[in-house]
Design an enzyme around this catalytic site. Structure first.
Site, mmCIF file in Angstrom:
data_model
loop_
_atom_site.group_PDB
_atom_site.id
_atom_site.type_symbol
_atom_site.label_atom_id
_atom_site.label_comp_id
_atom_site.label_asym_id
_atom_site.label_seq_id
_atom_site.Cartn_x
_atom_site.Cartn_y
_atom_site.Cartn_z
ATOM 1 C CG HIS A 1 13.554 16.077 25.693
ATOM 2 N ND1 HIS A 1 12.821 15.331 24.816
ATOM 3 C CD2 HIS A 1 14.251 16.964 24.933
ATOM 4 C CE1 HIS A 1 13.067 15.743 23.579
ATOM 5 N NE2 HIS A 1 13.937 16.728 23.632
ATOM 6 C CG HIS B 1 11.425 20.567 21.377
ATOM 7 N ND1 HIS B 1 11.006 19.780 22.421
ATOM 8 C CD2 HIS B 1 12.560 19.989 20.915
ATOM 9 C CE1 HIS B 1 11.828 18.770 22.573
ATOM 10 N NE2 HIS B 1 12.783 18.865 21.658
ATOM 11 C CG ASP C 1 16.188 20.085 22.224
ATOM 12 O OD1 ASP C 1 15.777 19.242 23.038
ATOM 13 O OD2 ASP C 1 15.940 20.030 20.997
ATOM 14 C CG HIS D 1 21.058 18.224 20.841
ATOM 15 N ND1 HIS D 1 20.633 18.783 22.021
ATOM 16 C CD2 HIS D 1 19.993 17.561 20.343
ATOM 17 C CE1 HIS D 1 19.371 18.466 22.220
ATOM 18 N NE2 HIS D 1 18.952 17.729 21.216
HETATM 19 ZN ZN ZN Z 1 14.626 17.837 21.955
#
Ligand code: ZN
Length: 313
Positions: free
Chosen positions: A91, A248, A252, A275
């Site tokens: 973040h 969000h 990311d 991720h």
């Molecule tokens: Zn995140």
């Protein structure tokens, strides 16, 4: 609020490298460690990049925020070098990339970046208050010459030629509150600050209970995550955006792609990515050298003004 010193821009994208006007210090708890962490963001010279410095260890070990230093992506993005790690950088990295900040030394006294409220909003506000300044060297960009696509097990990331930096995120969850959501933004500072920075991380109640049982997410609470149950969310204050979940995910993505170490001019499109998959794509992108080049942005013929004014965004 000091805002940003804007001088040379090309289609809203800063031409020159940027850093902070002043140090920014704050404390908070780590999401996974539950530990209190003190962190200072310091202005850094041109071509320094973003580096994390462990001030609690002898000789201040320093880890560049680059994809080739990523050592784990299972619960958060963790970078490491010579046995020293810094966890949950995503973040804060999104905040630097979203505000087009190229050079910062991030000093911390533990191994995890504070989670704050689960978004990049607090980082963004503190950085905007300290101010951002342009430096004396131009920025270099990855520019796509042709598409690069990567697909596996229903997950997809593609990067396509474009004149600006755009991201489109698509998510699809079997939950009545989420289902299919899609969001596209042009990643420039004022849009990032307004539309993306305050979108919080989220998790399903059964996942949170599982992690707590195994000693993970020790610092996790309704103050730093949206927790979803079968029919809604546990957070009494509700959502910050009706589609906060996909926003969000986009946050990311901005953080993950910043680990290339240079901004991109292109359109990134993701579908059901996370991720780990984003990082797999970064390796693919970097090794696919025929599909991109690096270059600077065109400078204006005449500088608008040698004494630029500070503009709040
Ligand atoms: Zn995140």
């Amino acid at each position: 609020m000091r805002g940003i010193l804007k001088r040379y821009q090309f289609m809203g994208i800063p031409t020159y490298q940027r850093t902070l006007c002043h140090d920014v210090s704050f404390s908070g708890i780590g999401l996974h460690s539950g530990r209190n962490v003190h962190l200072t963001l310091k202005p850094a010279p041109v071509n320094y990049g973003i580096k994390f410095v462990r001030k609690d260890l002898p000789d201040d070990p320093t880890i560049p925020a680059r994809f080739n230093c990523v050592v784990d992506t299972s619960l958060a993005t963790v970078i490491g070098l010579d046995g020293v790690i810094v966890s949950t950088i995503e973040h804060l990295m999104a905040c630097f990339a979203g505000l087009s900040i190229d050079n910062v030394s991030v000093e911390l006294d533990s191994y995890e970046v504070p989670v704050m409220d689960g978004s990049a909003g607090p980082f963004t506000r503190m950085i905007m208050e300290a101010g951002i300044r342009e430096q004396e060297a131009v920025r270099h960009f990855f520019v796509l010459k042709e598409p690069i696509e990567f697909e596996q097990d229903g997950k997809f990331v593609g990067a396509y030629p474009d004149t600006t930096f755009k991201i489109t995120c698509n998510i699809d969850f079997e939950h009545p509150l989420i289902r299919k959501q899609s969001c596209t933004i042009e990643v420039v500072d004022y849009i990032f600050e307004r539309e993306i920075s305050s979108a919080r991380t989220f998790g399903f109640l059964h996942e949170v209970e599982y992690m707590k049982r195994y000693g993970l997410a020790r610092g996790g609470s309704l103050d730093n995550a949206v927790v979803i149950h079968e029919k809604g969310i546990l957070n009494e204050e509700g959502l910050r955006f009706h589609d906060e979940f996909v926003r969000h995910k986009l946050l990311d993505c901005i953080g993950d792609f910043s680990l290339l170490g240079m901004p991109i001019l292109g359109h990134i499109v993701t579908h059901k990515s996370g991720h780990a998959f984003n990082h797999a794509f970064l390796e693919n992108f970097f090794n696919n050298k025929a599909s991109w080049q690096t270059r600077t942005l065109p400078k204006p013929a005449e500088p608008a003004s040698k004494t630029a004014k500070s503009l709040a965004i």
